[in-house]
Design a protein around this motif. Structure first.
Motif, PDB file in Angstrom:
ATOM      1  N   VAL A 103      32.241-120.349  27.694  1.00 59.11           N
ATOM      2  CA  VAL A 103      33.539-120.985  27.894  1.00 59.11           C
ATOM      3  C   VAL A 103      34.275-120.479  29.135  1.00 59.11           C
ATOM      4  CG1 VAL A 103      33.792-121.466  25.433  1.00 59.11           C
ATOM      5  CG2 VAL A 103      34.749-119.353  26.377  1.00 59.11           C
ATOM      6  N   GLY A 104      33.594-119.713  29.969  1.00 60.21           N
ATOM      7  CA  GLY A 104      34.173-119.385  31.265  1.00 60.21           C
ATOM      8  C   GLY A 104      34.922-118.078  31.368  1.00 60.21           C
ATOM      9  N   TYR A 105      34.626-117.123  30.488  1.00 57.85           N
ATOM     10  CA  TYR A 105      35.254-115.803  30.573  1.00 57.85           C
ATOM     11  C   TYR A 105      34.208-114.774  30.974  1.00 57.85           C
ATOM     12  CZ  TYR A 105      39.567-117.606  28.654  1.00 57.85           C
ATOM     13  OH  TYR A 105      40.734-118.305  28.496  1.00 57.85           O
ATOM     14  N   ALA A 138      32.148-122.326  18.772  1.00 56.98           N
ATOM     15  CA  ALA A 138      30.925-121.598  19.103  1.00 56.98           C
ATOM     16  C   ALA A 138      30.770-120.342  18.251  1.00 56.98           C
ATOM     17  CB  ALA A 138      30.928-121.228  20.587  1.00 56.98           C
ATOM     18  N   LEU A 139      31.877-119.695  17.923  1.00 52.37           N
ATOM     19  CA  LEU A 139      31.813-118.470  17.123  1.00 52.37           C
ATOM     20  C   LEU A 139      31.261-118.724  15.722  1.00 52.37           C
ATOM     21  CD1 LEU A 139      35.186-116.773  18.113  1.00 52.37           C
ATOM     22  CD2 LEU A 139      32.896-115.820  18.479  1.00 52.37           C
ATOM     23  N   LEU A 140      31.386-119.936  15.251  1.00 53.36           N
ATOM     24  CA  LEU A 140      30.920-120.250  13.897  1.00 53.36           C
ATOM     25  C   LEU A 140      29.444-120.620  13.857  1.00 53.36           C
ATOM     26  CD1 LEU A 140      33.981-122.297  12.588  1.00 53.36           C
ATOM     27  CD2 LEU A 140      33.465-119.880  12.235  1.00 53.36           C
ATOM     28  N   LEU A 181      37.775-112.608  26.842  1.00 56.35           N
ATOM     29  CA  LEU A 181      37.808-113.645  25.817  1.00 56.35           C
ATOM     30  C   LEU A 181      38.609-113.186  24.605  1.00 56.35           C
ATOM     31  CD1 LEU A 181      36.942-116.310  24.533  1.00 56.35           C
ATOM     32  CD2 LEU A 181      34.828-115.202  23.807  1.00 56.35           C
ATOM     33  N   SER A 182      38.417-111.943  24.179  1.00 57.62           N
ATOM     34  CA  SER A 182      39.131-111.436  23.005  1.00 57.62           C
ATOM     35  C   SER A 182      40.635-111.497  23.207  1.00 57.62           C
ATOM     36  CB  SER A 182      38.695-110.004  22.703  1.00 57.62           C
ATOM     37  OG  SER A 182      37.350-109.958  22.302  1.00 57.62           O
ATOM     38  N   ALA A 213      27.917-114.079  24.532  1.00 59.29           N
ATOM     39  CA  ALA A 213      27.380-115.403  24.851  1.00 59.29           C
ATOM     40  C   ALA A 213      28.475-116.455  24.828  1.00 59.29           C
ATOM     41  CB  ALA A 213      26.271-115.762  23.870  1.00 59.29           C
ATOM     42  N   VAL A 214      29.385-116.358  23.869  1.00 59.63           N
ATOM     43  CA  VAL A 214      30.475-117.320  23.778  1.00 59.63           C
ATOM     44  C   VAL A 214      31.400-117.173  24.985  1.00 59.63           C
ATOM     45  CG1 VAL A 214      32.508-118.021  22.449  1.00 59.63           C
ATOM     46  CG2 VAL A 214      30.369-117.462  21.271  1.00 59.63           C
TER      47      VAL A 214
END
Length: 321
Positions: free
Chosen positions: A276-278, A261-263, A284-285, A271-272
């Motif tokens: 993905v559930g964070y 998704a980051l790409l 997430l980081s 948004a990412v």
């Protein structure tokens, strides 16, 4: 939820036919372009496959070959025969490599259909890692669906009809799924733990649930309930079948999705994270750094720079061919 189909769809696995040719001995072609995964179908005749570090492999009509290697490999009518670059053939140079000796024409001509797959992101890493450099699927073990898809593909490339590329893409998608199924049934196959576990009555439902909704805040208790087991019994069974604990698998799958998704153009970390559930960019980081060893932003810049360099090199190679 079909986990294999979900994995391939999320990886944007797309195929393109790049050769459908007939060769008469003596002949040889070398593949130098690097693709994550290529397939080759011998529609008629026979040939040898040469890859440095591997014993020469002979294929016959009806055989398929999946190739996962970054090294050049060669298809020849006989071991040690000279070979011309497939890229040059595609650019319109003569199909037959000039030989110092007259053609022998020993045996029937070889009809070869080749295709390449592009897999974006890292969601297919575990799948590709399970494949050897050369994965031959013998014609005698090619089942009905795979044989049908291969026949349809051969018929389609022999004609020029409206919408042909769309038809070829869909047929190549089917061919990839059928080929992987066929390979994973072979005794020498190194089957990924998650694939082998799909038929398990405890691990299978949990895997399908995770792939169906990876953003859900799954707990071991919820996943155990799907299997009708206690948390301890389920966690033990899942780890035995898949090769890692349930929540470790969930985290790894989420990180693979996050990397892909980051790409995407314009993707934001917030948004990412939600996708993905964070609950936050910070969460997430931290998870991403533990998996990939660096922050998401730095990882994305490195990946984009590497992709740009590869594209530039490929364009330069094409100009010089």
């Amino acid at each position: 939820m079909d986990v294999l189909a979900d994995l391939l769809a999320r990886a944007h696995a797309r195929g393109a036919v790049f050769s459908n040719r007939r060769f008469a001995a003596p002949w040889g072609v070398e593949f130098q372009d690097v693709f994550p995964l290529t397939f080759h179908a011998v529609l008629g005749g026979a040939m040898w496959v040469e890859l440095e570090g591997e014993e020469p492999l002979q294929l016959f009509g009806g055989d398929l070959l999946l190739v996962r290697t970054g090294a050049p490999y060669r298809f020849v009518h006989a071991p040690g025969a000279p070979a011309v670059s497939m890229r040059r053939l595609l650019d319109g140079e003569p199909e037959q490599q000039p030989q110092p000796q007259p053609p022998q024409h020993d045996g029937p001509a070889t009809q070869l259909l080749c295709g390449a797959y592009t897999l974006e992101g890292s969601v297919c890493d575990s799948l590709l890692a399970s494949l050897p450099s050369l994965a031959p699927i013998r014609g005698g073990s090619v089942g009905g669906p795979l044989r049908t898809a291969l026949g349809l593909l051969g018929d389609e490339v022999a004609t020029e009809e409206p919408g042909q590329q769309t038809v070829l893409d869909r047929l190549l998608d089917l061919l990839l799924v059928y080929s992987l199924r066929a390979w994973f049934t072979r005794p020498e196959a190194d089957v990924p733990g998650w694939y082998a576990a799909l038929e398990d009555p405890a691990a299978g439902p949990a895997l399908r649930a995770i792939h169906s909704d990876p953003a859900h805040q799954w707990t071991v208790a919820e996943l155990a309930a799907l299997a009708g087991l206690s948390r301890a019994a389920f966690a033990r069974r899942f780890s035995e079948r898949v090769g890692e604990a349930p929540l470790a698998y969930l985290t790894r799958w989420r990180m693979s999705l996050a990397a892909g998704a980051l790409l995407r153009p314009g993707a934001t970390l917030a948004a990412v994270a939600q996708e993905v559930g964070y609950g936050s960019e910070f969460a997430l980081s931290n998870a991403f750094r533990r998996t990939y060893g660096e922050a998401p932003g730095r990882w994305r810049r490195a990946q984009l720079a590497e992709a740009a360099a590869a594209a530039s090199a490929a364009a330069h190679q094409g100009d010089g061919a």
